[in-house]
Write a protein that holds these residues in place. Structure first.
Motif, PDB file in Angstrom:
ATOM      1  N   ALA A  10       0.558  -1.029   0.102  1.00 37.91           N
ATOM      2  CA  ALA A  10      -0.274   0.122  -0.193  1.00 37.91           C
ATOM      3  C   ALA A  10       0.915   0.989   0.238  1.00 37.91           C
ATOM      4  O   ALA A  10       2.149   1.564   0.947  1.00 37.91           O
ATOM      5  CB  ALA A  10      -0.642  -0.331   1.160  1.00 37.91           C
ATOM      6  N   GLN A  40      -8.063  -6.278  14.664  1.00 33.10           N
ATOM      7  CA  GLN A  40      -9.386  -6.135  14.872  1.00 33.10           C
ATOM      8  C   GLN A  40      -9.697  -5.336  16.623  1.00 33.10           C
ATOM      9  O   GLN A  40     -10.243  -5.108  17.376  1.00 33.10           O
ATOM     10  CB  GLN A  40     -10.320  -7.350  14.209  1.00 33.10           C
ATOM     11  N   ARG A  74      -6.500  -0.299  10.876  1.00 37.48           N
ATOM     12  CA  ARG A  74      -7.661  -0.520   9.847  1.00 37.48           C
ATOM     13  C   ARG A  74      -6.468  -0.541   8.655  1.00 37.48           C
ATOM     14  O   ARG A  74      -7.059  -1.714   7.544  1.00 37.48           O
ATOM     15  CB  ARG A  74      -8.477   0.978   9.837  1.00 37.48           C
ATOM     16  N   ALA A  75      -5.311   0.234   8.393  1.00 40.33           N
ATOM     17  CA  ALA A  75      -5.095   0.325   6.693  1.00 40.33           C
ATOM     18  C   ALA A  75      -3.980  -1.458   6.908  1.00 40.33           C
ATOM     19  O   ALA A  75      -4.421  -2.347   6.071  1.00 40.33           O
ATOM     20  CB  ALA A  75      -3.779   2.043   7.253  1.00 40.33           C
ATOM     21  N   GLU A  78      -6.189  -4.114   6.246  1.00 42.25           N
ATOM     22  CA  GLU A  78      -6.796  -4.043   5.056  1.00 42.25           C
ATOM     23  C   GLU A  78      -5.404  -4.552   4.342  1.00 42.25           C
ATOM     24  O   GLU A  78      -5.859  -5.847   2.769  1.00 42.25           O
ATOM     25  CB  GLU A  78      -6.780  -2.878   4.196  1.00 42.25           C
ATOM     26  N   LYS A  81      -5.035  -8.348   4.748  1.00 46.26           N
ATOM     27  CA  LYS A  81      -6.309  -9.421   3.625  1.00 46.26           C
ATOM     28  C   LYS A  81      -6.074  -9.288   2.806  1.00 46.26           C
ATOM     29  O   LYS A  81      -6.395 -10.493   1.878  1.00 46.26           O
ATOM     30  CB  LYS A  81      -7.962  -8.605   4.321  1.00 46.26           C
ATOM     31  N   ASN A  82      -5.669  -7.929   1.699  1.00 51.35           N
ATOM     32  CA  ASN A  82      -4.839  -8.641   0.269  1.00 51.35           C
ATOM     33  C   ASN A  82      -3.664  -9.155   0.450  1.00 51.35           C
ATOM     34  O   ASN A  82      -3.807 -10.348  -1.002  1.00 51.35           O
ATOM     35  CB  ASN A  82      -4.598  -7.235   0.062  1.00 51.35           C
TER      36      ASN A  82
END
Length: 140
Positions: A10, A40, A74-75, A78, A81-82
Motif C-alpha cells: 500500500a 481487530q 485499519r490500514a 486491509e 487481507k489483500n
C-alpha cells in the motif's frame, strides 16, 4: 525448493509513520490469523499497541506505554487481507500462513502546508508505505 510468498503493498497512505512502525514491530512474525484478531481488537480499543520507540509522555495501559492507533490498524488490516487473498490464489494453506516480513516506511513528502480559505493554511499529514510478505510455516 522454491519458496512461495504472497506480497501486498500500500503506497502513500495518510496514516502516522511512527504508529505504523510500532504496529509492524508488534505483529511481525505472528501467524496471520492471530495478527488479524489482534488488529481487530485494537480497532475496537480492547487491546493497546505497546510503544517501543516513540513513547515519550505517553500514558500507560496495562503497565506499559501504549496507544490505540485505530486508523493505522485499519490500514494494516486491509493490507493483510489483500496478502491473504494473494496467498490463497497461489494455493497456500491459510492455517500455515505467517507474517514473514512487514515494513512501514515514510512515503512521499509533499509541501508541508496547504492552502485554505480566507488566506489561512493547514498542515499536511505525512504519508506512509506498507509492505507485507506472507509465507507458509514449515516451507523453509
Amino acid at each position: 525448493m522454491v519458496m512461495k510468498e504472497a506480497v501486498a503493498r500500500a503506497w502513500n497512505l495518510v496514516i502516522s509513520p511512527k504508529y505504523s512502525r510500532e504496529v509492524a514491530a508488534t505483529i511481525r512474525g505472528m501467524k496471520l490469523k492471530k495478527a488479524l484478531e489482534f488488529l481487530q481488537r485494537v480497532i475496537e480499543k480492547r487491546q493497546p499497541v505497546e510503544l517501543r520507540r516513540h513513547k515519550k509522555e505517553v500514558p500507560h495501559h496495562y503497565g506499559k506505554p501504549a496507544r490505540y492507533p485505530v486508523k493505522v490498524a485499519r490500514a494494516f488490516l486491509e493490507v493483510l487481507k489483500n496478502a491473504k487473498a494473494n496467498a490463497l490464489y497461489q494455493g497456500m494453506d491459510e492455517e500455515k500462513l505467517y507474517i514473514y516480513r512487514i515494513e512501514a516506511h515514510r512515503g512521499i513528502h509533499k509541501r508541508p502546508w496547504g492552502a485554505r480559505a480566507v488566506g489561512r493554511a493547514r498542515k499536511r499529514g505525512r504519508r506512509t508505505n506498507l509492505v507485507v510478505v506472507l509465507r507458509e510455516e514449515g516451507a523453509e
